[in-house]
Design a protein around this motif. Structure first.
Motif, short mmCIF file in Angstrom:
data_model
loop_
_atom_site.label_atom_id
_atom_site.label_comp_id
_atom_site.label_asym_id
_atom_site.label_seq_id
_atom_site.Cartn_x
_atom_site.Cartn_y
_atom_site.Cartn_z
N SER A 27 107.58 81.89 21.39
CA SER A 27 107.28 83.06 22.22
C SER A 27 108.46 83.32 23.14
O SER A 27 109.12 82.38 23.58
CB SER A 27 106.04 82.80 23.08
OG SER A 27 104.91 82.62 22.27
N ASN A 38 104.11 83.98 19.89
CA ASN A 38 103.63 82.87 19.08
C ASN A 38 103.96 83.01 17.60
O ASN A 38 103.08 83.04 16.76
CB ASN A 38 102.11 82.76 19.30
CG ASN A 38 101.59 81.43 18.84
OD1 ASN A 38 102.35 80.47 18.70
ND2 ASN A 38 100.30 81.36 18.58
N GLU A 77 112.27 83.82 29.18
CA GLU A 77 111.78 82.47 28.93
C GLU A 77 111.36 82.32 27.47
O GLU A 77 110.64 83.14 26.94
CB GLU A 77 110.61 82.17 29.86
CG GLU A 77 110.38 80.68 29.99
CD GLU A 77 109.10 80.36 30.72
OE1 GLU A 77 108.70 79.20 30.69
OE2 GLU A 77 108.50 81.28 31.31
N THR A 78 111.88 81.29 26.84
CA THR A 78 111.54 81.03 25.44
C THR A 78 110.72 79.75 25.38
O THR A 78 111.09 78.75 25.98
CB THR A 78 112.82 80.83 24.62
OG1 THR A 78 113.70 81.91 24.92
CG2 THR A 78 112.53 80.82 23.14
N THR A 79 109.60 79.79 24.64
CA THR A 79 108.82 78.57 24.44
C THR A 79 108.56 78.40 22.95
O THR A 79 108.57 79.36 22.19
CB THR A 79 107.47 78.62 25.17
OG1 THR A 79 106.83 79.85 24.84
CG2 THR A 79 107.63 78.54 26.67
N GLY A 80 108.32 77.18 22.54
CA GLY A 80 108.07 76.90 21.13
C GLY A 80 109.18 76.03 20.57
O GLY A 80 110.07 75.60 21.29
N LYS A 81 109.09 75.77 19.26
CA LYS A 81 110.07 74.89 18.63
C LYS A 81 110.89 75.67 17.62
O LYS A 81 110.37 76.56 16.94
CB LYS A 81 109.34 73.76 17.90
CG LYS A 81 108.92 72.63 18.80
CD LYS A 81 108.38 71.50 17.96
CE LYS A 81 107.95 70.32 18.82
NZ LYS A 81 107.20 69.35 18.02
#
Lengths: 267, 295
Positions: A27, A38, A77-81
């Protein structure tokens, strides 16, 4: 109701065996505005994968998340793999990540102070990596051959890169990305600023390059995606709606939104 | 259709053309008024100053008032020149540039990189205020800091400090503005190649913006080269050529002031002013040329 919807979503997303690159729950948010929601997807090695979708759907944002360009800006902001050959790139330094993934931008952006020659080896030069003259010559010739620019510029290698035409400049930028022999090449609408002839050349080039590289291409041009990509991702409002082999998606889209986009009902 | 319109709407074209002409004439008159001072100044300086300009004028130091008086009485050209002023200006401006350029560049880069930060806003404002501080006040500050505590006397270093403070805000601003004009795409292209940030600044931003940075530096030099007031309080002046930064030093504008106070030296005012004006003009034209070539 909800679980069923979830199931449907997953059915529309193709699973890739032994992907070279995998995004897991990725995300991206600009301040509080979530631009990519997501996204989980795998990319096939040595293929062209097109990311399609209407303007503002988050396709460029997704692409720029892959080589962590967003980290330049504090409000993103970046989240996840993001897993490249089994390694999470979030654990690597951005410098290493970016050397393994070349990037080509919407508008050709050769370095204006450098010659064609220096532009190609800019990755080495700017990183302070010392090469022998012979090695440099080899890299420049190989990279320019790869982008079919060699014959056009071999006599003017020491002229400024900005003297070339737009299409030539864009091929020079691809050569610059190739010089480091990256595993993956990310292209952000690389032909949107080019005329049809220059576009055709770049498209031919990408098809040729997939033999040795994995190519991820953002495009707003459905025809382009249909012409050159093996796999297509369709994004809408930050969501990954559908992911399939390009042929399958164009002939038989599963999601109504994909179908409407492909048939030109919106875009 | 056309005829119908003609009959309804009056034909104003005559009076409009007349208005047009009046405006044009007005614009020409005001443009001439705007540029006439500079032409008059240069003309006056040339007419009054050319007689003193010679090789001696550039390589000899200032005559004393007695020598000048004798030569005037004999109807000769005043002997000597302003070499002590020329070398002093060179020394102090160079030293000021050496102090101001690195600090100004680094601050400018900081402001460019941290546009939104509060500290950057504060620095930007302070720098703007600094630009408005009267130069004599900067001279006083340099007197307090350098003359009293560092060199224990009037010195070129103190003069350079005052000039460097004057140059700083101009360099800071021009650096920030120059970098802002460099397309982000170029920076991103370098970062996408895995280039560490400091190398992007050193090897991409500075070379790409080089002409812009140079323009800012040259303009700031041409701005301080004619400064007199702060130097009176710091460098004081000297009748000999001095290369020691801890000693009192002369400069071209300081000499002009001294000549003004000596009735026997009046002729030298004009030639010195002519030379100073020529130097400032040259700096301005060169920086304009560089800026034009960039576009």
């Amino acid at each position: 109701m909800l679980p069923e919807e979830d199931k449907n979503m997953n059915e529309n997303i193709l699973e890739i065996k032994d992907p070279v690159l995998t995004l897991e729950g990725l995300s991206v948010a600009y301040d509080t505005n979530v631009a990519v929601k997501n996204v989980s997807v795998g990319f096939k090695k040595n293929s062209v994968t097109a990311i399609m979708g209407p303007s503002g759907c988050g396709k460029s944002t997704l692409l720029r998340a892959i080589n962590r360009m967003h980290e330049l800006y504090e409000n993103i902001e970046t989240t996840g793999k993001i897993i490249l050959n089994g390694q999470d790139i979030m654990d690597m330094s951005t410098i290493k990540v970016r050397r393994r993934m070349g990037m080509v931008f919407q508008r050709p952006n050769p370095f204006p102070t450098m010659s064609i020659y220096d532009n190609v080896i800019a990755g080495y030069k700017l990183n302070g990596i010392k090469l022998k003259k012979g090695q440099k010559d080899d890299i420049v010739e190989r990279s320019l051959q790869d982008v079919t620019l060699w014959d056009e510029v071999k006599d003017s290698l020491f002229k400024k890169g900005t003297f070339l035409s737009g299409g030539q400049q864009q091929r020079l930028c691809i050569a610059r990305a190739l010089a480091f022999s990256p595993e993956i090449i990310l292209l952000d609408e690389p032909t949107s600023a080019l005329d049809p002839i220059a576009t055709a050349k770049i498209e031919d080039l990408l098809v040729k390059l997939k033999e040795s590289y994995t190519i991820i291409l953002v495009t707003h041009n459905m025809a382009q995606a249909a012409r050159i990509s093996d796999y297509s991702l369709f994004m809408y409002l930050g969501e990954l709606v559908e992911y399939d082999k390009t042929k399958k998606m164009f002939t038989n889209p599963k999601d109504i939104r994909t179908e409407e986009y492909l048939t030109g009902k919106f875009g | 259709m056309v005829k119908e319109k003609d009959s309804v709407i009056k034909d104003h074209s005559g009076s409009r053309l007349l208005k047009d002409k009046i405006f044009l004439i007005g614009i020409i008159i005001f443009s001439v008024i705007t540029i006439s001072p500079i032409l008059l100044i240069i003309g006056k300086l040339i007419v009054k100053g050319y007689r003193q300009i010679s090789l001696d004028f550039l390589i000899e130091t200032t005559p004393n008032t007695f020598e000048a008086m004798t030569s005037i009485a004999n109807g000769e050209r005043i002997p000597g020149g302003i070499a002590n002023g020329i070398t002093g200006t060179l020394l102090m401006v160079l030293l000021a540039a050496v102090i101001a350029i690195p600090i100004g560049l680094i601050t400018g880069i900081y402001l460019y990189e941290n546009q939104e930060k509060r500290l950057a806003g504060v620095i930007r404002n302070i720098s703007d205020i600094l630009q408005g501080v009267p130069s004599i006040v900067l001279g006083l500050i340099a007197y307090l800091w350098v003359v009293k505590h560092v060199t224990q006397g009037f010195s070129a270093l103190a003069g350079s400090t005052a000039l460097a403070i004057m140059m700083l805000p101009m360099i800071v601003r021009s650096t920030e503005e120059t970098f802002k004009m460099i397309p982000n795409a170029i920076k991103e292209a370098a970062l996408a190649l895995g280039v560490p940030y400091y190398r992007v600044i050193l090897q991409i931003l500075i070379p790409t913006g080089f002409s812009g940075l140079l323009t800012g530096i040259l303009l700031s030099i041409s701005r301080v080269i004619g400064e007199t007031a702060p130097l009176m309080l710091t460098a004081l002046g000297s009748s000999v050529i001095n290369w020691d930064v801890t000693k009192p030093t002369s400069s071209i504008p300081l000499l002009i002031w001294e000549f003004y106070n000596d009735p026997n030296m009046v002729d030298l005012i004009w030639s010195s002013s002519l030379l100073l004006m020529g130097i400032v003009l040259a700096f301005n034209l060169i920086s304009k040329q560089i800026a034009a070539r960039r576009r």
